[in-house]
Design an enzyme around this catalytic site. Sequence first.
Site, PDB file in Angstrom:
ATOM      1  N   ASN A  48       0.861  -1.186   0.000  1.00 50.76           N
ATOM      2  CA  ASN A  48       0.000   0.000   0.000  1.00 50.76           C
ATOM      3  C   ASN A  48       0.901   1.241   0.000  1.00 50.76           C
ATOM      4  O   ASN A  48       1.525   1.552   1.000  1.00 50.76           O
ATOM      5  CB  ASN A  48      -0.885  -0.043   1.254  1.00 50.76           C
ATOM      6  CG  ASN A  48      -1.746   1.194   1.412  1.00 50.76           C
ATOM      7  OD1 ASN A  48      -1.824   2.024   0.508  1.00 50.76           O
ATOM      8  ND2 ASN A  48      -2.391   1.319   2.562  1.00 50.76           N
ATOM      9  N   LYS A  92       0.018   4.235  -0.137  1.00 51.85           N
ATOM     10  CA  LYS A  92      -0.640   5.396   0.488  1.00 51.85           C
ATOM     11  C   LYS A  92      -0.466   6.618  -0.428  1.00 51.85           C
ATOM     12  O   LYS A  92      -0.398   6.442  -1.636  1.00 51.85           O
ATOM     13  CB  LYS A  92      -0.116   5.610   1.909  1.00 51.85           C
ATOM     14  CG  LYS A  92      -0.146   4.300   2.717  1.00 51.85           C
ATOM     15  CD  LYS A  92       0.093   4.457   4.177  1.00 51.85           C
ATOM     16  CE  LYS A  92       0.025   3.083   4.842  1.00 51.85           C
ATOM     17  NZ  LYS A  92       0.120   3.144   6.284  1.00 51.85           N
TER      18      LYS A  92
END
Length: 249
Positions: free
Chosen positions: A10, A12
Amino acid sequence: MPRKFFVGGNFKMNGSQASIKTIVEGLNDAKLDGSNDVVIAPPALYLISVAAAVKAPVEVAAQNAYIKQSGAFTGEISPEQIKDAGVPWVILGHSERRSLFHDSDEAVAQKVKLAIDTGLKVIACIGETLEEREQGITSQVNQRQLEAIAAAIPEAAWKDIVVAYEPVWAIGTGKVATVEQAQEVHADLRQWLAKRVSPAVAEATRIIYGGSVTAKNSPELAKAADIDGFLVGGASLKPEFVEIARTKA
Ligand SMILES: O=C(CO)COP(=O)(O)O
């Protein structure tokens, strides 16, 4: 059947066209053998280019989706749009969405339902805060978050769901859960799934761990019976992610 190990990255709200291209090239050059599922989640802006550039077996995930397919919802993206972009996965219920953007258990459940109905596969995130852990309500919090999802979907949908247990206190803090702490929650969640959904779903569903996972701590965590993979944040932006993607259960 053994559960296939799953490693998610991930990103982000990190990266640029150039840095994400480098990560994708690193993964392509690694020629992963497909024995693990490997899924990367760049920011939404980069989904189309990453989906086009990344080679199998690596797949792509969006980091969020809305509860509607289209309309006047400025700034949101829908499951249909994610699918249209050639992106098969979506992360939903991440603790940063829950805490910073007020995604409630019910909103997460609605998102999971619509994503599943659209044909996407879902990485559904749950996890307790430090305060909740210290109050001794870790199990209740995780079960409550998972119950909202279980109530929204039919049993058959679980084949397209990976549960990510991400204790909030371990995210981005460098404070990884011990193998025992993670295993305890994963086993508890699997038992809960067996009772609430079915033993078959409990046996087949991947429950992955997230929170300060690195190439250094991943081999030990992977040995735990109920840890079926990782959702990696910070380290997914670094070359060591290739090593984590090769972790053997
Ligand atoms: O939130 C996470 C992945 O979704 C974990 O982040 P870190 O690996 O940076 O702790």
